[in-house]
Design a protein around this motif. Structure first.
Motif, PDB file in Angstrom:
ATOM      1  N   ALA A 414       2.435   0.124   5.728  1.00  4.93           N
ATOM      2  CA  ALA A 414       2.569  -1.010   4.836  1.00  4.93           C
ATOM      3  C   ALA A 414       1.799  -2.161   5.697  1.00  4.93           C
ATOM      4  CB  ALA A 414       3.760  -1.122   4.547  1.00  4.93           C
ATOM      5  N   THR A 415       2.133  -2.319   6.912  1.00 10.93           N
ATOM      6  CA  THR A 415       1.518  -3.668   7.497  1.00 10.93           C
ATOM      7  C   THR A 415       0.020  -3.434   7.314  1.00 10.93           C
ATOM      8  OG1 THR A 415       3.210  -3.219   9.103  1.00 10.93           O
ATOM      9  CG2 THR A 415       1.296  -4.657  10.091  1.00 10.93           C
ATOM     10  N   VAL A 416      -0.631  -2.381   7.637  1.00  8.02           N
ATOM     11  CA  VAL A 416      -2.094  -2.268   7.548  1.00  8.02           C
ATOM     12  C   VAL A 416      -2.454  -2.694   6.236  1.00  8.02           C
ATOM     13  CG1 VAL A 416      -4.308  -0.855   7.797  1.00  8.02           C
ATOM     14  CG2 VAL A 416      -2.259  -0.852   9.343  1.00  8.02           C
ATOM     15  N   CYS A 417      -1.834  -2.123   5.101  1.00 11.16           N
ATOM     16  CA  CYS A 417      -2.242  -2.055   3.678  1.00 11.16           C
ATOM     17  C   CYS A 417      -1.923  -3.399   3.309  1.00 11.16           C
ATOM     18  CB  CYS A 417      -1.158  -1.300   2.772  1.00 11.16           C
ATOM     19  SG  CYS A 417      -1.547   0.657   3.000  1.00 11.16           S
ATOM     20  N   LEU A 418      -1.133  -4.260   3.938  1.00 12.90           N
ATOM     21  CA  LEU A 418      -1.032  -5.652   3.384  1.00 12.90           C
ATOM     22  C   LEU A 418      -2.280  -6.726   3.855  1.00 12.90           C
ATOM     23  CD1 LEU A 418       2.637  -6.659   4.593  1.00 12.90           C
ATOM     24  CD2 LEU A 418       1.679  -6.831   2.385  1.00 12.90           C
ATOM     25  N   GLU A 419      -3.130  -5.882   4.831  1.00 13.22           N
ATOM     26  CA  GLU A 419      -4.301  -6.890   5.199  1.00 13.22           C
ATOM     27  C   GLU A 419      -5.459  -6.824   4.011  1.00 13.22           C
ATOM     28  OE1 GLU A 419      -4.537  -8.846   7.935  1.00 13.22           O
ATOM     29  OE2 GLU A 419      -2.254  -8.346   8.058  1.00 13.22           O
ATOM     30  N   ASP A 420      -5.218  -5.949   3.177  1.00 13.46           N
ATOM     31  CA  ASP A 420      -6.588  -5.332   2.133  1.00 13.46           C
ATOM     32  C   ASP A 420      -5.978  -5.572   0.919  1.00 13.46           C
ATOM     33  OD1 ASP A 420      -8.483  -4.676   0.662  1.00 13.46           O
ATOM     34  OD2 ASP A 420      -8.635  -3.030   1.783  1.00 13.46           O
ATOM     35  N   PRO A 421      -6.424  -6.733  -0.059  1.00 15.28           N
ATOM     36  CA  PRO A 421      -5.919  -7.321  -1.252  1.00 15.28           C
ATOM     37  C   PRO A 421      -5.851  -5.909  -2.128  1.00 15.28           C
ATOM     38  CG  PRO A 421      -7.403  -8.878  -0.490  1.00 15.28           C
ATOM     39  CD  PRO A 421      -7.644  -7.716   0.530  1.00 15.28           C
ATOM     40  N   VAL A 422      -6.768  -4.979  -2.039  1.00 16.06           N
ATOM     41  CA  VAL A 422      -6.776  -3.975  -2.755  1.00 16.06           C
ATOM     42  C   VAL A 422      -5.437  -3.080  -2.665  1.00 16.06           C
ATOM     43  CG1 VAL A 422      -8.236  -1.792  -3.388  1.00 16.06           C
ATOM     44  CG2 VAL A 422      -9.311  -3.897  -2.851  1.00 16.06           C
ATOM     45  N   THR A 423      -4.877  -2.850  -1.435  1.00 16.77           N
ATOM     46  CA  THR A 423      -3.594  -2.105  -1.269  1.00 16.77           C
ATOM     47  C   THR A 423      -2.396  -2.730  -1.316  1.00 16.77           C
ATOM     48  OG1 THR A 423      -4.148  -2.458   1.092  1.00 16.77           O
ATOM     49  CG2 THR A 423      -5.424  -0.501   0.101  1.00 16.77           C
ATOM     50  N   GLN A 424      -2.230  -4.040  -1.736  1.00 14.20           N
ATOM     51  CA  GLN A 424      -1.238  -4.693  -1.719  1.00 14.20           C
ATOM     52  C   GLN A 424      -0.020  -3.901  -2.540  1.00 14.20           C
ATOM     53  OE1 GLN A 424      -0.670  -8.408  -0.370  1.00 14.20           O
ATOM     54  NE2 GLN A 424      -2.177  -7.272   0.718  1.00 14.20           N
ATOM     55  N   GLU A 425      -0.260  -3.293  -3.658  1.00 14.99           N
ATOM     56  CA  GLU A 425       0.809  -2.518  -4.527  1.00 14.99           C
ATOM     57  C   GLU A 425       1.290  -1.467  -3.391  1.00 14.99           C
ATOM     58  OE1 GLU A 425       2.458  -3.236  -7.129  1.00 14.99           O
ATOM     59  OE2 GLU A 425       1.669  -5.050  -6.992  1.00 14.99           O
ATOM     60  N   LYS A 426       0.430  -0.912  -2.810  1.00 16.95           N
ATOM     61  CA  LYS A 426       0.723   0.442  -1.879  1.00 16.95           C
ATOM     62  C   LYS A 426       1.725  -0.080  -0.916  1.00 16.95           C
ATOM     63  CE  LYS A 426      -1.002   4.142   0.761  1.00 16.95           C
ATOM     64  NZ  LYS A 426      -2.319   4.735   1.510  1.00 16.95           N
ATOM     65  N   ALA A 427       1.227  -1.400  -0.148  1.00 18.29           N
ATOM     66  CA  ALA A 427       2.335  -1.908   0.704  1.00 18.29           C
ATOM     67  C   ALA A 427       3.576  -1.971   0.344  1.00 18.29           C
ATOM     68  CB  ALA A 427       1.594  -3.122   1.117  1.00 18.29           C
ATOM     69  N   LYS A 428       3.733  -2.398  -1.035  1.00 19.65           N
ATOM     70  CA  LYS A 428       5.086  -2.840  -1.456  1.00 19.65           C
ATOM     71  C   LYS A 428       5.894  -1.556  -1.742  1.00 19.65           C
ATOM     72  CE  LYS A 428       7.286  -5.110  -5.435  1.00 19.65           C
ATOM     73  NZ  LYS A 428       7.183  -6.138  -6.656  1.00 19.65           N
ATOM     74  N   THR A 429       5.198  -0.299  -2.278  1.00 18.89           N
ATOM     75  CA  THR A 429       5.932   0.864  -2.495  1.00 18.89           C
ATOM     76  C   THR A 429       6.239   1.336  -1.047  1.00 18.89           C
ATOM     77  OG1 THR A 429       4.382   1.151  -4.280  1.00 18.89           O
ATOM     78  CG2 THR A 429       5.425   3.191  -3.302  1.00 18.89           C
ATOM     79  N   LEU A 430       5.269   1.341  -0.183  1.00 20.59           N
ATOM     80  CA  LEU A 430       5.934   1.759   1.249  1.00 20.59           C
ATOM     81  C   LEU A 430       6.858   1.139   1.999  1.00 20.59           C
ATOM     82  CD1 LEU A 430       2.278   2.417   2.628  1.00 20.59           C
ATOM     83  CD2 LEU A 430       3.634   4.140   2.050  1.00 20.59           C
ATOM     84  N   LEU A 431       7.007  -0.177   1.453  1.00 17.27           N
ATOM     85  CA  LEU A 431       8.169  -1.178   2.327  1.00 17.27           C
ATOM     86  C   LEU A 431       9.232  -0.934   1.384  1.00 17.27           C
ATOM     87  CD1 LEU A 431       6.459  -4.308   2.755  1.00 17.27           C
ATOM     88  CD2 LEU A 431       7.103  -2.745   4.524  1.00 17.27           C
ATOM     89  N   ASP A 432       9.388  -0.447   0.085  1.00 19.29           N
ATOM     90  CA  ASP A 432      10.593  -0.198  -0.420  1.00 19.29           C
ATOM     91  C   ASP A 432      11.232   1.116  -0.068  1.00 19.29           C
ATOM     92  OD1 ASP A 432      10.419  -2.271  -2.007  1.00 19.29           O
ATOM     93  OD2 ASP A 432       9.231  -1.517  -3.677  1.00 19.29           O
ATOM     94  N   LYS A 433      10.195   1.998   0.131  1.00 14.39           N
ATOM     95  CA  LYS A 433      10.524   3.511   0.640  1.00 14.39           C
ATOM     96  C   LYS A 433      11.289   3.411   2.059  1.00 14.39           C
ATOM     97  CE  LYS A 433       7.473   6.504  -1.907  1.00 14.39           C
ATOM     98  NZ  LYS A 433       6.093   7.301  -1.542  1.00 14.39           N
ATOM     99  N   ALA A 434      10.766   2.496   2.928  1.00 13.62           N
ATOM    100  CA  ALA A 434      11.265   2.257   4.180  1.00 13.62           C
ATOM    101  C   ALA A 434      12.665   1.812   3.950  1.00 13.62           C
ATOM    102  CB  ALA A 434      10.445   1.275   5.182  1.00 13.62           C
ATOM    103  N   LEU A 435      12.725   0.585   3.094  1.00 14.15           N
ATOM    104  CA  LEU A 435      14.005   0.170   3.386  1.00 14.15           C
ATOM    105  C   LEU A 435      15.044   0.676   2.495  1.00 14.15           C
ATOM    106  CD1 LEU A 435      12.943  -3.782   2.297  1.00 14.15           C
ATOM    107  CD2 LEU A 435      14.251  -2.817   4.567  1.00 14.15           C
ATOM    108  N   ALA A 436      14.551   1.738   1.765  1.00 12.14           N
ATOM    109  CA  ALA A 436      15.703   2.720   1.161  1.00 12.14           C
ATOM    110  C   ALA A 436      16.297   3.763   2.132  1.00 12.14           C
ATOM    111  CB  ALA A 436      15.114   3.578   0.123  1.00 12.14           C
ATOM    112  N   GLN A 437      15.377   3.979   3.238  1.00 15.28           N
ATOM    113  CA  GLN A 437      15.989   4.718   4.367  1.00 15.28           C
ATOM    114  C   GLN A 437      16.745   4.118   5.190  1.00 15.28           C
ATOM    115  OE1 GLN A 437      13.141   7.342   6.312  1.00 15.28           O
ATOM    116  NE2 GLN A 437      11.715   7.713   4.600  1.00 15.28           N
ATOM    117  N   ARG A 438      16.209   2.850   5.614  1.00 18.97           N
ATOM    118  CA  ARG A 438      17.040   1.883   6.443  1.00 18.97           C
ATOM    119  C   ARG A 438      16.866   0.575   6.080  1.00 18.97           C
ATOM    120  NH1 ARG A 438      15.059   2.875  12.512  1.00 18.97           N
ATOM    121  NH2 ARG A 438      16.372   1.091  12.792  1.00 18.97           N
TER     122      ARG A 438
END
Length: 565
Positions: A414-438
């Protein structure tokens, strides 16, 4: 009893300075009169003389003298063959009492290893026939092969150590670190486990370290905890340090520090693992405690990498990057396998703008510790700092596929995805999954808060940070909450959050700046709040060097320390 016997007895008694003087005089006499001592006696003198030099830590000189002894042994072997062919039984008895030729070769290899001449050490030990290799020779060979990247040869040597010594636990760790299956390693110790009382824990111990080296942190934690709870192994320092290290790898800073402190209380002279403990304490802002820890370890031993790393972490988090670089390089000189030293030096180089040099160090750390995510994070930060988003994305995807979808790998991607405007939504999805686990994983919370700040979703960010702070107190999270509160004009609570952040880390510059802005009554509502979660491996912040130019020049003059060993 002749004079050679006196030299031998003094050597056995540890009177090395006396041996060195007397053997030197006797060798000179022998050189001037070749008939004064027999070939066997001269061989003995050379070995005892070399042993005394080795004790004085003159390793290059000792290696030379040991080599001279081996040459003398060849002369002795030729004369022995002549005597045995004529029926000389006495010569056989004398040969059996001579210093072992195998032991002399081991000593030469030991000298070369200390001198960091690993190829020469391997060459010497390789010259010993396999059937004549003792366990310590196989262990040294295994470690040298592993360091040189010759994994197959290292595995063979470690297995040979276990064949001779089935409870050689460091050899077991060596095999597990080279991806040998835990079940295979356990099978090599099964006979001894079944035949010796009170060794039933060993199979569980092997399973724990197999999980560690497979990167399965949670199962490793559970297994070590089950061992540590057993009455016979409770309060074992090695187990506590291993448990602390796995908590650290799993991103659980609180429990990692707790276990390191527990181990340190049990053994005040503990050095192993203290470099990681010092790094965590520095990252949490406890710089005074880090300074005390470093000083205490220097008093215990300045010949280990750990105190230099701890001192380097103190300098790094005081933003004295040039000094941190020097101390990291010194630690690497003492132990080229110190992962924490490589990370310290790589981080200092990165923050000084020497990104390509930093990449070399992070890659070496990755090679030594392929299951430590902070090594990969450092490398990804370097790629991002040099606009290498494609390389960073490739690395993050590789980690994700190799180590699985856990909170840490999801956050890295997600950290890398945040660096590219095209992958912002993917970053959000990944972070939600991470926070769901921990939900308490700080790095995921920080990155999600950064994303919400960009989207100006301040109320949502406040709720996220309050929830994260319900069960922990973290400087970065309190500071970020303060920034969000400023954005919604809640200045009084924002001031409270900045104060809490500074109480946790008095050196947190961003919290101080936030308070100063509020004191000047500057309006914060016109601009999007800038957030970031600094840490040693995760920050791309350049940061100005503190201290005078003369200090920077002083440490820059130490370039001879900066090269990789």
């Amino acid at each position: 009893m002749n004079v050679i016997d006196h030299v031998r007895d003094m050597s056995a008694a540890g009177l090395h300075s006396n041996v060195r003087i007397l053997s030197s005089l006797l060798l000179t006499m022998s050189n001037n009169n070749s008939e004064l001592f027999s070939p066997a006696q001269k061989y003995q003198l050379l070995v005892y003389h070399a042993d005394a030099i080795f004790h004085d830590k003159e390793y290059r000189n000792a290696a030379c003298k040991y080599s001279m002894a081996l040459q003398q042994k060849k002369v002795l072997s030729k004369t022995s063959k002549v005597r045995t062919s004529t029926g000389g039984a006495a010569s056989n008895i004398q040969a059996q009492s001579l210093p072992s030729e195998i032991e002399v070769k081991y000593k030469i290899a030991e000298c070369y290893t200390i001198l960091k001449l690993d190829k020469d050490a391997i060459a010497v030990l390789d010259g010993i026939p396999s059937r004549q290799r003792t366990p310590k020779i196989n262990m040294m060979l295994a470690n040298l092969y592993r360091k040189a990247g010759q994994e197959r040869s290292a595995v063979t040597s470690y297995k040979e150590v276990l064949r001779q010594c089935p409870v050689a636990l460091d050899a077991i760790i060596g095999l597990l670190s080279l991806s040998v299956k835990g079940a295979e390693v356990a099978s090599m110790t099964m006979d001894v486990i079944q035949s010796i009382p009170n060794l039933d824990w060993l199979s569980v111990w092997i399973k724990a370290y197999a999980f560690i080296h497979a990167g399965d942190n949670q199962r490793a934690i559970n297994t070590i905890c089950s061992l540590e709870k057993k009455s016979l192994l409770r309060d074992n320092v090695d187990l506590l340090v291993s448990l602390a290290d796995v908590y650290f790898r799993a991103g659980d800073t609180k429990n990692a520090i707790l276990k390191f402190e527990q181990a340190q209380m049990l053994d005040p002279y503990l050095i192993k693992g203290m470099d990681v403990y010092g790094y965590l304490m520095a990252r949490e802002g406890h710089l005074e405690d880090v300074e005390v820890l470093g000083g205490r370890l220097f008093n215990i031993s300045d010949q280990h990498a750990e105190p230099w790393v701890i001192s380097g972490c103190h300098s790094f988090y005081s933003k004295r990057y040039s000094r941190a670089l020097y101390l990291g390089a010194k630690a690497i000189q003492l132990n080229s396998n110190s992962v924490q030293a490589l990370l310290l030096k790589g981080s200092a180089l990165r923050n000084m703008g020497r990104v390509q040099e930093a990449i070399i160090h992070f890659r070496e750390a990755m090679r030594l510790a392929p299951c430590r995510l902070d090594c990969y994070e450092g490398l990804i930060d370097c790629y991002l700092a040099s606009n290498g988003i494609r390389e960073a994305m490739g690395m993050a995807n590789n980690i994700y596929k190799t180590l699985g979808a856990n909170a840490q790998t999801l956050t890295i991607l997600a950290t890398v995805c945040l660096e590219d405007p095209v992958t912002q939504e993917k970053a959000k999805t990944l972070l939600d999954k991470a926070l769901a686990q921990r939900p308490d994983y700080t790095k995921a919370v920080v990155k999600k808060a950064e994303l919400l700040s960009r989207e100006q979703k301040y109320e949502e960010g406040i709720a996220l940070l309050r929830n994260a702070l319900a069960n922990q107190s973290d400087c970065v999270l309190h500071r970020m909450l303060g920034d969000f509160l400023v954005a919604v004009n809640d200045y009084q609570e924002a001031m409270d959050q900045y104060s809490i952040a500074l109480s946790l880390d008095p050196n947190d510059q961003k919290s101080l700046e936030g308070m100063q802005k509020m004191e000047k009554e500057e309006s914060p509502t016109d601009a999007t709040v800038e957030l970031d979660g600094d840490d040693m491996e995760g920050s791309g912040e350049d940061g100005d060097l503190e201290g005078s130019d003369s200090e920077a020049a002083q440490w820059a003059d130490q370039e001879q320390w900066f090269g990789m060993q």
